[in-house]
Design a protein around this motif. Structure first.
Motif, PDB file in Angstrom:
ATOM      1  N   ALA A  56      -0.547 -41.661  45.977  1.00  8.62           N
ATOM      2  CA  ALA A  56      -0.403 -42.987  45.377  1.00  8.62           C
ATOM      3  C   ALA A  56       1.063 -43.405  45.324  1.00  8.62           C
ATOM      4  CB  ALA A  56      -1.017 -42.999  43.981  1.00  8.62           C
TER       5      ALA A  56
ATOM      6  N   GLY B 205      -2.302 -47.178  44.856  1.00 17.85           N
ATOM      7  CA  GLY B 205      -1.070 -47.631  45.490  1.00 17.85           C
ATOM      8  C   GLY B 205      -1.020 -49.131  45.640  1.00 17.85           C
TER       9      GLY B 205
ATOM     10  N   ALA C  93      -5.931 -42.877  46.155  1.00 16.19           N
ATOM     11  CA  ALA C  93      -4.505 -43.172  46.245  1.00 16.19           C
ATOM     12  C   ALA C  93      -4.255 -44.554  46.823  1.00 16.19           C
ATOM     13  CB  ALA C  93      -3.813 -42.116  47.099  1.00 16.19           C
TER      14      ALA C  93
END
Length: 277
Positions: free
Chosen positions: A163, A102, A98
């Motif tokens: 994320a 992200g 994530a």
């Protein structure tokens, strides 16, 4: 010196607006939130009298008493340790994936400088909103169809939801970074990617790591819950034994969850303090 000439004085001090002044937006916002809370108490059918009754306390006491003594047989403790390691691995891998996703989404979702057109900012933020608006349990239920039962679906569910959360936090941190170093490099003709790597990212990296560690703490709890839908780990053991009303085994699993969360919280807190020194 002219005696009639007044001495230089400081400008008059103005008091801040009152709490309920039209210019005090924070006060009106707090008042609105308080009114919403009061209205919530009136609109919800809260059975306080039944909840605080002696019969309810007796029922809760009997239920809690069924958890003792916990099951401490070596074979079952080995199963619990395996489930705890599986939960920890799911949370760590899901958070790591994530964080990478992200960061990749945070760059197009942020305006890097004043003159940046940021044409992908709006669509990317809509994508981040969609990822984090779907709970982990829903993601896990969807992914179980394609990935099957086990920790793989739980790991992907954590990665997708987290994320969206980390991407939005990373984007805000990137946009609020001091613009001076980046502007200095842009005036020298340095490209966009190198400006981000050598000026923006070093400034916000401690904040990004702190966000990631905090979400890892949350994902430990979420990974334990995801097992309820068959995504592996301690949650799957909890759903199985609690469904069979084996409360001694359930107590052991709950104790393992509490211990795991406490260990991760302590390690994460120490790491954040070390990063912010």
């Amino acid at each position: 010196m002219n005696p009639r000439r007044p001495a230089a004085a400081n400008p008059p001090y103005r008091l801040p607006p009152g709490l309920l002044s039209l210019r005090h937006r924070g006060g009106w916002f707090a008042l609105g939130v308080l009114a919403l809370i009061v209205a919530s108490f009136w609109s919800l059918d809260l059975q306080w009298r039944q909840f605080l009754s002696w019969e309810a306390a007796q029922s809760m006491g009997r239920f809690v008493g069924e958890f003792f003594p916990p099951d401490t047989s070596p074979a079952f403790l080995q199963r619990v340790a395996t489930g705890a390691w599986e939960t920890l691995a799911m949370s760590a891998l899901g958070t790591g994936l994530a964080a990478l996703a992200g960061l990749a989404l945070a760059v197009p979702a942020s305006r890097l400088h004043d003159g940046d057109a940021a044409w992908a900012r709006g669509p990317t933020r809509w994508l981040l909103n969609a990822l984090r608006s779907i709970p982990e349990l829903v993601w896990a239920a969807l992914l179980l169809i394609s990935a099957g039962l086990g920790p793989f679906a739980g790991t992907l569910a954590l990665a997708l939801h987290t994320a969206g959360v980390l991407g939005r936090l990373f984007a805000e941190a990137i946009e609020n970074a001091p613009p001076g170093p980046g502007d200095a490099l842009r005036q020298q003709g340095v490209g966009r990617a190198r400006v981000f790597l050598y000026a923006t990212l070093p400034q916000v990296l401690p904040q990004l790591l702190s966000y990631t560690l905090y979400r890892w703490e949350n994902n430990i709890r979420a990974a334990a819950v995801l097992g309820v839908v068959g995504a592996g780990g301690l949650g799957q053991l909890l759903a199985f034994h609690m469904g069979l009303f084996q409360m001694g085994k359930t107590a052991t699993i709950l104790a393992a969850m509490l211990l795991l969360v406490a260990l991760v919280d302590g390690a994460s807190h120490a790491s954040r303090r070390w990063l912010t020194r």
